[in-house]
Design an enzyme around this catalytic site. Structure first.
Site, PDB file in Angstrom:
ATOM      1  N   CYS A  82      25.468  40.495  17.841  1.00  0.00           N
ATOM      2  CA  CYS A  82      24.356  40.449  16.891  1.00  0.00           C
ATOM      3  C   CYS A  82      24.000  41.784  16.252  1.00  0.00           C
ATOM      4  O   CYS A  82      24.069  41.941  15.034  1.00  0.00           O
ATOM      5  CB  CYS A  82      23.111  39.899  17.585  1.00  0.00           C
ATOM      6  SG  CYS A  82      23.327  38.291  18.371  1.00  0.00           S
ATOM      7  N   HIS A 146      16.173  42.673  14.816  1.00  0.00           N
ATOM      8  CA  HIS A 146      17.128  43.047  15.855  1.00  0.00           C
ATOM      9  C   HIS A 146      17.893  44.345  15.596  1.00  0.00           C
ATOM     10  O   HIS A 146      19.020  44.520  16.058  1.00  0.00           O
ATOM     11  CB  HIS A 146      18.111  41.891  16.100  1.00  0.00           C
ATOM     12  CG  HIS A 146      18.746  41.925  17.464  1.00  0.00           C
ATOM     13  ND1 HIS A 146      19.949  41.307  17.738  1.00  0.00           N
ATOM     14  CD2 HIS A 146      18.351  42.506  18.620  1.00  0.00           C
ATOM     15  CE1 HIS A 146      20.267  41.505  19.007  1.00  0.00           C
ATOM     16  NE2 HIS A 146      19.310  42.232  19.559  1.00  0.00           N
TER      17      HIS A 146
END
Length: 449
Positions: A82, A146
């Site tokens: 990610c 993130h």
């Protein structure tokens, strides 16, 4: 594939400081500045859409998007996990050029401890959002960030006018708590509490954003948290709040049936997001890009590939990629052009008639000539690196280093990466091996832990 060399391709359409002016000229020739909707799924594997072969459920809304535009069969993520891929997207550069791009990944603020104050996308680094805002775009990020924790690394520091979403690697889809058990849903820089399934909350906010009256073009980054674990479908409210703290608790459980429900609901939600464009008659004025941040996990259908998230096998880095821009892209095109995350950054900057910062030259290529059909397919060279593995793809060849083993795969005849071609093609093997070593020498080193 075209006989145009990689060097000629990079000289003509790659997004670098030298090519900045030609990017703007390309956009002007194609259209006025479009609205831009970038939809990023989370851990969605290459075969998890019915238009890519998923056999056990249908994704009609995303399939329709593909029928109305271009579906790429050789789409790649910047990394097999990610955070690095998101670093690649926001910066337009290989993740390994930035320290935050070496994180694999920070899953919750508390688990980083004091490092949460320092681990993030550098504030001075230009981003796709800051470069679009610079030329007059309204900008919003709805969904998963993130690449750093608030307040030091708030999305509002990087050119986004608005932010609504989570900052960690995952969150309970109902309680919106991160794997350490802390609330992780923000409106701008303020933590908020909302009731509802996170996919619905992100979709509702996106629909509201798209229905607003505005005088400027918009850039909306819609970064869904689905189908990333925890595996909770929209009907699994009873599971909300029952997860044990820690990544292991959040990644436990699930089933193919639950995964299918998550995907059906994600597809339905994307249909809802696309409706305001159709209702307002602004589809022709909007560039829509759909892709995933890396290959799928436990319940993904990655056939015919092997590997999954965290791997540099095709199943870990090959992802769906769909582009629709009526009047620029033709409908129903299936392309084998190799593309990668950073290309979307470069293409959006070009389409918006903006230019990259010459101090931070982009690694992606402006794909507008490919999307418009004005250029034939071009051989590309892509690089990947994790703490344990390394890989490079050039044309049909892929070199892979897995700890002490090295392979050469011919993806034109062996997409499952079962046969090692290095003994019959020693010069190709050695050339790619040295090319990867050279590239790695130009990237940041992993810190010693």
């Amino acid at each position: 594939m075209s006989n145009v060399s990689r060097r000629e391709f990079l000289a003509g359409v790659a997004v670098t400081s030298v090519a900045a002016n030609s990017m703007a000229q390309t956009a002007q020739k194609l259209s006025v500045r479009p609205n831009i909707l970038f939809i990023l799924a989370d851990d969605l594997g290459w075969g998890d859409l019915s238009c890519y072969g998923r056999p056990d459920y249908q994704t009609p809304n995303i399939d329709r998007l593909a029928k109305e535009g271009i579906r790429f069969t050789s789409g790649y993520s910047a990394a097999p996990s990610c955070t690095p891929t998101r670093v690649g997207f926001h910066s337009g550069r290989y993740p390994a050029r930035l320290m935050i791009g070496l994180e694999e990944p920070p899953i919750a603020r508390k688990l980083l401890g004091d490092r949460a104050k320092t681990v993030g996308l550098p504030r001075q680094h230009p981003t796709v959002s800051s470069l679009l805002k610079k030329v007059g775009y309204d900008t919003a990020l709805i969904g998963k960030w993130h690449v750093g924790y608030l307040p030091a690394f708030s999305p509002l520091h990087y050119g986004y006018d608005e932010f609504f979403g989570i900052t960690s690697g995952a969150g309970d889809h109902f309680t919106h708590k991160d794997p350490a058990g802390d609330p992780d849903l923000f409106e701008g820089d303020v933590q908020v509490e909302k009731t509802g399934y996170i996919t619905d909350l992100l979709t509702d906010r996106s629909v509201e954003y798209l229905e607003r009256k505005r005088s400027n073009p918009f850039y909306l980054g819609l970064h869904y948290t689905s189908p990333h674990w925890p595996w909770q479908g929209p009907g699994d409210k009873s599971l909300g709040g029952t997860l044990k703290n820690g990544p292991e608790g959040y990644s436990a459980g699930g089933s193919v049936k639950i995964y299918a429900e998550m995907m059906r609901h994600l597809d339905k939600s994307i249909g809802r997001v696309l409706d305001p464009l159709r209702n307002a008659g602004s589809e022709k004025d909007t560039l829509v890009i759909f892709t995933s941040d890396n290959g799928g996990e436990r319940f993904s259908y990655n056939w015919p590939f092997t590997g999954q998230k965290f791997d540099l096998r095709e199943g870990g880095i090959r992802v769906p990629a769909i582009v629709r821009w009526p009047g620029v892209t033709k409908a129903g095109i299936v392309s084998d052009q190799a593309v990668i995350t950073m290309d979307w950054t470069a293409t959006m900057i070009a389409a918006a008639n903006s230019t990259p910062d010459q101090t931070y030259p982009l690694d992606g290529a402006d794909l507008l000539p490919i999307l418009s059909g004005r250029k034939d397919l071009i051989d590309r060279t892509f690089y990947w690196r994790t703490k344990r593995y390394g890989a490079v793809r050039r044309g049909r060849w892929k070199y892979l280093r897995e700890e002490k083993a090295e392979y050469l795969f011919d993806l034109s005849v062996d997409e499952r990466e079962q046969a090692d071609f290095k003994s019959g093609n020693p010069s190709v093997f050695e050339d790619l091996r040295k090319d990867l070593e050279k590239w790695e020498s130009e990237m940041l080193r992993y810190p010693v832990q």
